[in-house]
Design a protein around this motif. Sequence first.
Motif, PDB file in Angstrom:
ATOM      1  N   SER A 313       0.830  -1.219   0.000  1.00 55.39           N
ATOM      2  CA  SER A 313       0.000   0.000   0.000  1.00 55.39           C
ATOM      3  C   SER A 313       0.863   1.268   0.000  1.00 55.39           C
ATOM      4  O   SER A 313       0.410   2.331  -0.410  1.00 55.39           O
ATOM      5  CB  SER A 313      -0.926   0.004   1.212  1.00 55.39           C
ATOM      6  N   GLN A 314       2.131   1.143   0.428  1.00 50.80           N
ATOM      7  CA  GLN A 314       3.012   2.331   0.464  1.00 50.80           C
ATOM      8  C   GLN A 314       3.737   2.561  -0.862  1.00 50.80           C
ATOM      9  O   GLN A 314       4.151   3.671  -1.159  1.00 50.80           O
ATOM     10  CB  GLN A 314       4.075   2.156   1.560  1.00 50.80           C
ATOM     11  N   CYS A 315       3.921   1.477  -1.639  1.00 46.33           N
ATOM     12  CA  CYS A 315       4.733   1.589  -2.871  1.00 46.33           C
ATOM     13  C   CYS A 315       3.889   1.150  -4.060  1.00 46.33           C
ATOM     14  O   CYS A 315       3.530  -0.028  -4.179  1.00 46.33           O
ATOM     15  CB  CYS A 315       5.988   0.722  -2.741  1.00 46.33           C
ATOM     16  N   SER A 316       3.572   2.080  -4.947  1.00 44.73           N
ATOM     17  CA  SER A 316       2.631   1.778  -6.043  1.00 44.73           C
ATOM     18  C   SER A 316       3.200   0.756  -7.034  1.00 44.73           C
ATOM     19  O   SER A 316       2.462  -0.017  -7.633  1.00 44.73           O
ATOM     20  CB  SER A 316       2.269   3.069  -6.778  1.00 44.73           C
ATOM     21  N   ASP A 320       4.470  -4.688  -9.527  1.00 47.80           N
ATOM     22  CA  ASP A 320       5.156  -4.820 -10.814  1.00 47.80           C
ATOM     23  C   ASP A 320       6.633  -5.171 -10.623  1.00 47.80           C
ATOM     24  O   ASP A 320       7.198  -5.971 -11.378  1.00 47.80           O
ATOM     25  CB  ASP A 320       5.050  -3.511 -11.616  1.00 47.80           C
ATOM     26  N   GLY A 321       7.247  -4.573  -9.604  1.00 46.58           N
ATOM     27  CA  GLY A 321       8.656  -4.876  -9.319  1.00 46.58           C
ATOM     28  C   GLY A 321       8.852  -6.331  -8.956  1.00 46.58           C
ATOM     29  O   GLY A 321       9.775  -7.000  -9.438  1.00 46.58           O
ATOM     30  N   SER A 362       8.617   5.780  -4.406  1.00 42.63           N
ATOM     31  CA  SER A 362       8.223   6.396  -5.671  1.00 42.63           C
ATOM     32  C   SER A 362       8.931   5.770  -6.885  1.00 42.63           C
ATOM     33  O   SER A 362       8.726   6.204  -8.009  1.00 42.63           O
ATOM     34  CB  SER A 362       8.537   7.899  -5.623  1.00 42.63           C
ATOM     35  N   MET A 363       9.767   4.779  -6.652  1.00 43.46           N
ATOM     36  CA  MET A 363      10.516   4.189  -7.766  1.00 43.46           C
ATOM     37  C   MET A 363       9.617   3.387  -8.692  1.00 43.46           C
ATOM     38  O   MET A 363       8.575   2.874  -8.285  1.00 43.46           O
ATOM     39  CB  MET A 363      11.636   3.285  -7.231  1.00 43.46           C
ATOM     40  N   THR A 364      10.088   3.264  -9.944  1.00 44.77           N
ATOM     41  CA  THR A 364       9.344   2.457 -10.931  1.00 44.77           C
ATOM     42  C   THR A 364       9.729   0.989 -10.769  1.00 44.77           C
ATOM     43  O   THR A 364      10.713   0.654 -10.106  1.00 44.77           O
ATOM     44  CB  THR A 364       9.707   2.898 -12.357  1.00 44.77           C
TER      45      THR A 364
END
Length: 1142
Positions: A313-316, A320-321, A362-364
């Motif tokens: 919930s903290q890392c969008s 995907d990662g 905020s990383m992709t």
Amino acid sequence: MHSFDLSHEDDEDDDGDDDEGEQLAAPIKPKRVRSNEEEEEVVYHPVKLSRNDLYRPPTAEELNHLKEAESLFHCSLLKMQMEELLKEVTLSERRKQQIDSFVKTVTRLLETVPVSPEVEVSDLSWLSGAVKVPFLLVPKTTKGKFHMAPPASIDLIGSYPLGTCIKPNIKVDLAVTIPADVLRPKDVLNQKYPRKRALYLAGLAQHLKSSSDIGTMRYSCLHGNRLHPVLLLTPSGKDSSCFTVCVHVCPPPGFFKPSRFHPQRNNIRSEWYTGLQASHAEGSGPPTPHYNTSVLADLLPRAHFQFLSAIKSQCSAFCDGVALLKVWLHQRELDQGTGCFNGFLASMLMAYLLINHRISNSMTAYQLLRNSLNFLATTDLTVSGISLARDPDSTAPSLAEFHSAFQVVFVDPSGHLNMCAGMTACTYKQLQHEAVVSMKFWDDPTVDGFHCLLMTPKPMIRTSDHVFQLCDLVKLQACCKKQNLLHELMDRSGNYVETALPFVLSLLQKGLGQRIHLLIHSLSPDPEWSVESEAPKYKAQPPLSFGLLLNPELAASVLERGPPADNPKAAEFRQLWGSRSELRRFQDGAITEAVLWDGKSTYQKRLVPKQIITHLLQLHADIPESCVRFVGAMIDDIIAKGNEVPSTGEEESLVVVQSYDDLSRKLWNLEGLPLSITAVQGAHPALRYTQVFPPEPVKLDYSFFDREKTCRSLIPKEDKPCPHYITPITVICHMEGSGKWPHDRTAIRHIRAAFHISLAELLKKNYNYTCRPCPTHLDVWKDGLVFRIQVAYHREPQVLRESVTADGLLVVRDNEEAQALEMATIHKPLLTSTLHGLQQQHPCFGAVCRLAKRWLAAQLFSEAVSEDAADLLVASLFLQPAPFTPPSSPQVGFLRFLRLLSAFDWRNNPLVVNLNNQLTAAEYTEIKNDFMASRESLPVMFIATPKDKKLSMWTRRAPSVQMLQRVMMVAAESLKVLEQQLMDGSQIQDVRVIMRPPLDAYDVLIHLNRKQVPLLRHAVDPPAVSFSRGVLADAAAQLGGALPVIDYNPVSLYLTELREAFGDLALFFCDPYGGTVISVLWKPKAFEPVPFKTSQVAARSVKVTGEEVKTVPNVEAILEDFRVIGKGLVKSVEARTEKWIF
């Protein structure tokens, strides 16, 4: 810079937040134009933008995207590829609905489990005979009561509800909680809890068996742990193979105290396990860390799920990662089986990095993957473990205590559980090695990072230089006994394979030492079996495979030098090597312990690791040699020659190179030539160690030959078999430039011929070599080998390009003759010297080339892929090995060669072979851009080198599109068959099957007389009886004497004639190394009737239809011509099809 996409004008998903953006994107309303047919057609007009709109500064979002594409991805293509991959592997909404529906059905069924009366644990009368308990009862009995009851709760856990579940293997985890009244707090002892757990699972299976909603129902084990059986369910109907629901049975949360499972505590009593009275006090005994971990892991799945949900919930980009990391692990075969680095660990690793601010929220997904791999590459969890526990309670073990019990340490948020308990140090080292390799090529703009990272599978047989298998796993029981591993066996509940594996690995690691960079082992797949059958025994699992990544400098050393005799470590060395260790005195005067392994040729020395492995396993683990199946060099036999000392060509090539070096020195030292020699260069595959069967020095049997009347040279006798084939080894001899060289092509040829005569006279006079000068070359008979010296003048190609017009103008025009001369005198010698250098860096380069070219020749592709092109293809495997490391054995190099041929995208990519590392990143880009710009006019197989960036001169003539497709198809099939055979010992072991071409695709087969095939001994299946070919066996090569019959191969001469006469009608194929069949394929277009012309009636018959007179090929006459042209060589002509009859 703006780029507005007007291709999605019908999209109505715009939120309308940005009015200005909306105005820009909206097209001007189209006018309706009604045609005569009353059909409506939409006509779009260009958008008229004001100057302010055109030069509007980019928005913050646009700037972000630009910055991201520039700094994060060395090309924005990689970003798009990863986004596309994520779309491919994530689950569709339709699939999620099917899963949710099936999970509801299963949950509803499980809630109605009936209550059964309480019985002894060993009493299975309540179970119908149709369902078995998924547990190996070792020992047979244990005390305790058990009854069935509906589950206390049923929860979805794992990757599916978390959102990290990916295709293709969709597994949905369902946690079923056993009611508290079925268990007792003391059930942790002596396998009582695991057995009750298995009974409860069997009860659930019995209840579900009657339901028609369940498709198939099978038992399995979680990551190979036999104490942790699970139930696999699939839906009925057509969706049965789409996904699997995995039912886990767990105790109520907090039912057992975590402190009971400290890795130094004992929960399996020796007297219960062995049946013997133990000497130690009750409650003590050897620690059982693995047993404790497997029970403790059942208490925590919900807590872990909640922990990961909070992180997500903290890392969008978290999901995907994790998905990308799971794909990366899957391609490396690290995500499944016993002791794997599974998706759960991947999620936990990413959570650890987020908590410790190694990565930000905020990383992709791309950055998450990169940072995770960087962490794995630089952190050794076998030495310094990591923990997710923020403030563990006082009873939680320390990292040091975890390290003393386990090889790899990664502690969960509770602080009590080591999540990597089942992983061996070797598996983690493999994971670390893969991460290091990935990070090396990640930023390399010359490598297709996306394909190497996420799209290239890395099976063990294609990754490791040597592979061997332990086949009869029941023999590992003897190993446990010999090494007194009873306590470890007890801890692992009798699983002798898992007990012996760490010992076997450390033994091999110690014995192989500096010879290897890495030792890896296969992860035993999770067993699956029907609910109606007993749990499979440990020996039922497939063989254990081990892979070695060799250190090429030391791997083949036959000497293992130990410490001096008086050194305290000498006893340890003797203990390791046993009777093979002996005292030896060396040239430096030292007297040390040493082990000498057998091996004379390079081929035999490659198998030194095999000798080490079999000796150590026999000596220390009681595993006989018959149980060790070594598949590291099985393919090498295809090119191996020699009975007493088999060799794969390295020694023979060295003899040729040494003889050439001697000739080169002698040519340099010649005096009396009108011009001095400026360069002597080899231009033959044997001089770069890549000739399939290198020329061998021979001594002639003169009675086998006739003499030519005038010059007394040897000629073959008609009644004898074709003489031994003697290859001329091409040497280019460059003469210095001078104003005396003529500027006329004919005069230059005369001067060259004069030089050939002068060289012959000087070599005869100074060294007594037998020489035969010709206008085009000079043949020198030296050391039982023939060297063909060609004098070259550097300006001759330019002279050939020049011509004078009728008006007296000098015109320079490229032509075939100039190109051929340049190829022979400049490009081939340069390639030979470059590849010779590559062979010095990578000792197995030549052997891989020989295997690759033997396969191409055997499959009848030697005309399609030339020798030079094949050598360059192999060179690319060593120069751009990503995602692998350069091959260090011929077998793995050959497997990668087949993979390259079959999987490379020849249509859209050039194969860039960066010889001598001369190309820069900018030049790579330039090559690719030039290639794409003029793709249609370039060869279908495009190979670029530093000296040939735009033309691909080595593949300009061949292969054709059709031949390349055929090569790719046969390479893919050969790779599949070969890898299956190498890894599956139960198949018939005949690696030569990939060398036997399918002949059913050809129209005509011309069978040849074996006596007249000079290279018959090199055939894929050589005949048992060979012919005498005028060579004395085992005789030293003589100096002087008559010149032998050179370059006389009736088969290739016959093929040349056939192609000249019938090349417009058919294609001709033959294996140049002892092939006894020429395969003929008719060209379909050649059989279309053409109008009659008197100039085109050769091999054609006339057909008259009405007033039309046409001709078609006369096949019967052509087949007769095949026989006539090949009289004495052709045994029979077999027409396989009648395609020509239309």
